[in-house]
Design a protein around this motif. Structure first.
Motif, PDB file in Angstrom:
ATOM      1  N   ALA A  82      -5.390   7.398  -1.367  1.00  0.00           N
ATOM      2  CA  ALA A  82      -6.527   7.830  -0.398  1.00  0.00           C
ATOM      3  C   ALA A  82      -5.956   8.490   0.882  1.00  0.00           C
ATOM      4  O   ALA A  82      -6.692   9.553   1.131  1.00  0.00           O
ATOM      5  N   PHE A  83      -4.768   8.188   1.427  1.00  0.00           N
ATOM      6  CA  PHE A  83      -4.291   8.809   2.615  1.00  0.00           C
ATOM      7  C   PHE A  83      -3.784  10.268   2.156  1.00  0.00           C
ATOM      8  O   PHE A  83      -3.951  11.285   2.846  1.00  0.00           O
ATOM      9  N   ASP A  84      -3.240  10.273   1.120  1.00  0.00           N
ATOM     10  CA  ASP A  84      -2.562  11.411   0.448  1.00  0.00           C
ATOM     11  C   ASP A  84      -3.677  12.626   0.378  1.00  0.00           C
ATOM     12  O   ASP A  84      -3.498  13.787   0.855  1.00  0.00           O
ATOM     13  N   LYS A  85      -4.951  12.092  -0.166  1.00  0.00           N
ATOM     14  CA  LYS A  85      -6.094  13.059  -0.204  1.00  0.00           C
ATOM     15  C   LYS A  85      -6.914  13.395   0.674  1.00  0.00           C
ATOM     16  O   LYS A  85      -7.074  14.393   1.189  1.00  0.00           O
ATOM     17  N   TRP A  86      -7.162  12.325   1.816  1.00  0.00           N
ATOM     18  CA  TRP A  86      -7.982  12.689   2.717  1.00  0.00           C
ATOM     19  C   TRP A  86      -7.251  12.462   4.249  1.00  0.00           C
ATOM     20  O   TRP A  86      -8.125  12.829   5.275  1.00  0.00           O
ATOM     21  N   GLY A  87      -6.125  12.169   4.538  1.00  0.00           N
ATOM     22  CA  GLY A  87      -5.433  12.139   5.817  1.00  0.00           C
ATOM     23  C   GLY A  87      -6.151  11.122   6.575  1.00  0.00           C
ATOM     24  O   GLY A  87      -6.526  10.004   6.230  1.00  0.00           O
ATOM     25  N   ASN A  88      -6.255  11.518   7.941  1.00  0.00           N
ATOM     26  CA  ASN A  88      -6.794  10.820   9.052  1.00  0.00           C
ATOM     27  C   ASN A  88      -8.544  11.216   8.880  1.00  0.00           C
ATOM     28  O   ASN A  88      -9.075  10.985   9.969  1.00  0.00           O
ATOM     29  N   LYS A  89      -8.966  11.767   7.979  1.00  0.00           N
ATOM     30  CA  LYS A  89     -10.248  11.813   7.891  1.00  0.00           C
ATOM     31  C   LYS A  89     -11.255  10.625   7.579  1.00  0.00           C
ATOM     32  O   LYS A  89     -12.449  10.717   7.450  1.00  0.00           O
ATOM     33  N   PHE A  90     -10.480   9.606   7.422  1.00  0.00           N
ATOM     34  CA  PHE A  90     -11.284   8.353   7.357  1.00  0.00           C
ATOM     35  C   PHE A  90     -10.536   7.108   8.141  1.00  0.00           C
ATOM     36  O   PHE A  90      -9.367   7.388   8.173  1.00  0.00           O
ATOM     37  N   ILE A  91     -11.284   5.963   8.415  1.00  0.00           N
ATOM     38  CA  ILE A  91     -10.474   4.918   8.662  1.00  0.00           C
ATOM     39  C   ILE A  91     -11.029   3.585   7.959  1.00  0.00           C
ATOM     40  O   ILE A  91     -12.396   3.575   7.700  1.00  0.00           O
ATOM     41  N   ALA A  92     -10.546   2.754   7.557  1.00  0.00           N
ATOM     42  CA  ALA A  92     -10.854   1.725   6.736  1.00  0.00           C
ATOM     43  C   ALA A  92     -10.323   0.643   7.235  1.00  0.00           C
ATOM     44  O   ALA A  92      -9.272   0.322   7.520  1.00  0.00           O
ATOM     45  N   PHE A  93     -11.152  -0.780   6.789  1.00  0.00           N
ATOM     46  CA  PHE A  93     -10.625  -2.137   7.032  1.00  0.00           C
ATOM     47  C   PHE A  93     -10.952  -2.737   5.890  1.00  0.00           C
ATOM     48  O   PHE A  93     -11.811  -2.587   5.300  1.00  0.00           O
ATOM     49  N   ARG A  94     -10.105  -3.986   5.834  1.00  0.00           N
ATOM     50  CA  ARG A  94     -10.468  -4.644   4.474  1.00  0.00           C
ATOM     51  C   ARG A  94     -10.564  -6.125   4.848  1.00  0.00           C
ATOM     52  O   ARG A  94     -10.162  -6.663   5.977  1.00  0.00           O
TER      53      ARG A  94
END
Length: 101
Positions: A82-94
């Motif tokens: 996910a990071f490789d595809k979108w970089g810093n364009k999202f933020i997630a928590f679990r």
């Protein structure tokens, strides 16, 4: 039943592409690990989405052992994809939840 919940705020510029990717690639890849039986994606309503919409994905596992196996064997790989595809364009928590009957 265990629910592994991933809440993600997505940059508005990638919203449509991200949704397509999550449905067509990411969720199927996670289900294919055999650790989860199904997943549900939702969009949070009545929240401030001025910085982008917020989505949740709830992955259902039969047991905590299956979830633990996922975190040990697959979670880092999936997060990196996910990071490789979108970089810093999202933020997630679990978060992890247990169904109470």
């Amino acid at each position: 039943m265990i629910i592994y919940n991933v809440t993600t705020k997505v940059d508005p510029a990638i919203k449509d592409d991200w949704i397509n990717w999550i449905k067509a690639e990411h969720i199927p890849d996670i289900i294919a690990t055999g650790c989860f039986t199904n997943a549900t994606i939702t969009q949070l309503l009545e929240v401030d989405d001025s910085e982008g919409p917020t989505y949740t994905i709830q992955y259902h596992a039969e047991s905590k052992a299956q979830y633990n196996f996922y975190t040990e064997k697959f979670a880092a790989i999936m997060r990196q994809k996910a990071f490789d595809k979108w970089g810093n364009k999202f933020i997630a928590f679990r978060s992890l939840m247990q169904v109470v009957n």
